[in-house]
Design an enzyme around this catalytic site. Structure first.
Site, PDB file in Angstrom:
ATOM      1  N   GLU A   1      -9.681  -2.014   5.156  1.00  0.00           N
ATOM      2  CA  GLU A   1     -10.345  -1.705   6.416  1.00  0.00           C
ATOM      3  C   GLU A   1     -11.603  -2.561   6.592  1.00  0.00           C
ATOM      4  OE1 GLU A   1      -8.747  -0.057   8.447  1.00  0.00           O
ATOM      5  OE2 GLU A   1      -8.263   1.999   7.885  1.00  0.00           O
TER       6      GLU A   1
ATOM      7  N   ASN B   1      -7.677  -2.984  14.204  1.00  0.00           N
ATOM      8  CA  ASN B   1      -9.061  -3.261  13.771  1.00  0.00           C
ATOM      9  C   ASN B   1      -9.130  -4.450  12.795  1.00  0.00           C
ATOM     10  OD1 ASN B   1      -7.986  -2.218  11.454  1.00  0.00           O
ATOM     11  ND2 ASN B   1      -9.382  -0.489  11.269  1.00  0.00           N
TER      12      ASN B   1
ATOM     13  N   ASP C   1       0.805  -1.215   0.000  1.00  0.00           N
ATOM     14  CA  ASP C   1       0.000   0.000   0.000  1.00  0.00           C
ATOM     15  C   ASP C   1       0.846   1.277   0.000  1.00  0.00           C
ATOM     16  OD1 ASP C   1       0.942  -0.355   2.590  1.00  0.00           O
ATOM     17  OD2 ASP C   1      -1.014  -0.824   3.429  1.00  0.00           O
TER      18      ASP C   1
ATOM     19  N   HIS D   1      -7.260  -4.811   9.996  1.00  0.00           N
ATOM     20  CA  HIS D   1      -6.942  -4.564   8.582  1.00  0.00           C
ATOM     21  C   HIS D   1      -5.638  -5.242   8.169  1.00  0.00           C
ATOM     22  CE1 HIS D   1      -4.825  -0.445   9.483  1.00  0.00           C
ATOM     23  NE2 HIS D   1      -3.895  -1.314   9.212  1.00  0.00           N
TER      24      HIS D   1
HETATM   25  C1  GLP Z   1      -0.571   0.191   8.663  1.00  0.00           C
HETATM   26  C2  GLP Z   1      -0.234  -0.543   7.343  1.00  0.00           C
HETATM   27  C3  GLP Z   1      -0.410  -2.024   7.486  1.00  0.00           C
HETATM   28  C4  GLP Z   1       0.221  -2.433   8.808  1.00  0.00           C
HETATM   29  C5  GLP Z   1      -0.652  -1.933   9.928  1.00  0.00           C
HETATM   30  C6  GLP Z   1      -0.097  -2.183  11.327  1.00  0.00           C
HETATM   31  O1  GLP Z   1      -1.553   1.113   8.583  1.00  0.00           O
HETATM   32  N1  GLP Z   1      -0.964  -0.113   6.195  1.00  0.00           N
HETATM   33  O2  GLP Z   1       0.193  -2.686   6.384  1.00  0.00           O
HETATM   34  O3  GLP Z   1       0.296  -3.825   8.903  1.00  0.00           O
HETATM   35  O4  GLP Z   1      -1.025  -0.604   9.739  1.00  0.00           O
HETATM   36  O5  GLP Z   1       0.924  -1.302  11.623  1.00  0.00           O
HETATM   37  P1  GLP Z   1       1.894  -1.455  12.843  1.00  0.00           P
HETATM   38  O6  GLP Z   1       2.811  -2.561  12.520  1.00  0.00           O
HETATM   39  O7  GLP Z   1       2.601  -0.136  12.935  1.00  0.00           O
HETATM   40  O8  GLP Z   1       1.062  -1.747  14.039  1.00  0.00           O
END
Ligand code: GLP
Length: 242
Positions: free
Chosen positions: A143, A136, A67, A138
């Site tokens: 989402e 959440n 992404d 995702h």
């Molecule tokens: C972000 C990314 C995801 C990631 C998630 C968790 O928004 N788009 O690919 O896995 O949130 O992030 P973190 O590892 O900082 O908790």
């Protein structure tokens, strides 16, 4: 789903890096799906360490990131382009021509999404996809929703996600409200999936992902249907399931 509960964050990162390095050693022209966020930072550090030992090369590897924030330029310090350069690409011998990250500044976003899907298909699909998970549920930026979004698309980010990710920005107002993300089908088509989670704030979502119903309201729950998922958690994130 294969589940590995690591002693701590470092062991989680090392285990995952070993698995990706093995993938590259066994298939030097692997197509890798890559993730960003706080969780995989240790993983990238360990992968770079293994690379520096000279056991494998990224010369023939192709990568596709999950992404990118909508509207952020490559040079923006908060963009996932910048993150990937800093955490991985500038330390290894990858040909930058083989690096693919959605362009958050593309004029025609629909076309950008279509072209991204097309490139993944032409590369022969993803051999190993790295994933993190949002609190959440995702994956990528898919989402919670009433339906699973299949292919690469523009997403409106949840307030919860904007809030969680605001820790990387100087204020919450700076966090983009939307992003381009690979879709669920794109992710599910990967041959192997490696999902990492660390810290107690991920324990509940991990439990629901493994034991709960498969629903677009918890996008990661779809992974129950994938034939080759390895979940690597540290003790805290693995605290709530048996
Ligand atoms: C972000 C990314 C995801 C990631 C998630 C968790 O928004 N788009 O690919 O896995 O949130 O992030 P973190 O590892 O900082 O908790």
């Amino acid at each position: 789903m294969r589940i590995i509960v690591a002693e701590d964050y470092k062991e989680m990162s090392k285990t995952a890096a070993d698995m990706m390095a093995s993938q590259i050693i066994l298939k030097p022209d692997s197509v890798l799906g890559l993730a960003t966020g706080g969780t995989p930072m240790g993983f990238y550090k360990e992968l770079v360490n293994l690379y520096k030992q000279g056991k494998f090369s990224f010369k023939e590897v192709k990568t596709f990131n999950l992404d990118e924030y909508y509207g952020l330029d490559k040079r923006n310090l908060q963009s996932y382009h910048y993150y990937m350069m800093e955490n991985l690409f500038k330390h290894i011998d990858i040909d930058l021509e083989n690096v693919n990250i959605p362009d958050g500044t593309a004029k025609d976003i629909d076309e950008e999404c279509r072209a991204y899907e097309d490139k993944i298909r032409k590369a022969g699909g993803i051999h190993m996809q790295l994933l993190g998970i949002g609190i959440n549920g995702h994956i990528g930026f898919n989402e919670p929703d009433v339906k699973f979004e299949a292919i690469t698309h523009l997403v409106n980010l949840d307030e919860e996600t904007i809030e969680a990710n605001s820790r990387f920005f100087s204020s919450i107002e700076e966090v983009p409200r939307s992003a381009i993300s690979m879709g669920i089908k794109t992710i599910m088509h990967s041959k192997k999936i490696l999902l990492l989670a660390a810290g107690s704030e991920k324990a509940q979502v991990i439990e629901r992902m493994i034991n709960g119903p498969i629903t677009p309201e918890l996008p990661a729950s779809i992974l129950q249907l994938h034939p080759d998922v390895t979940l690597i958690v540290d003790k805290e994130a693995g605290d709530k399931f048996d």
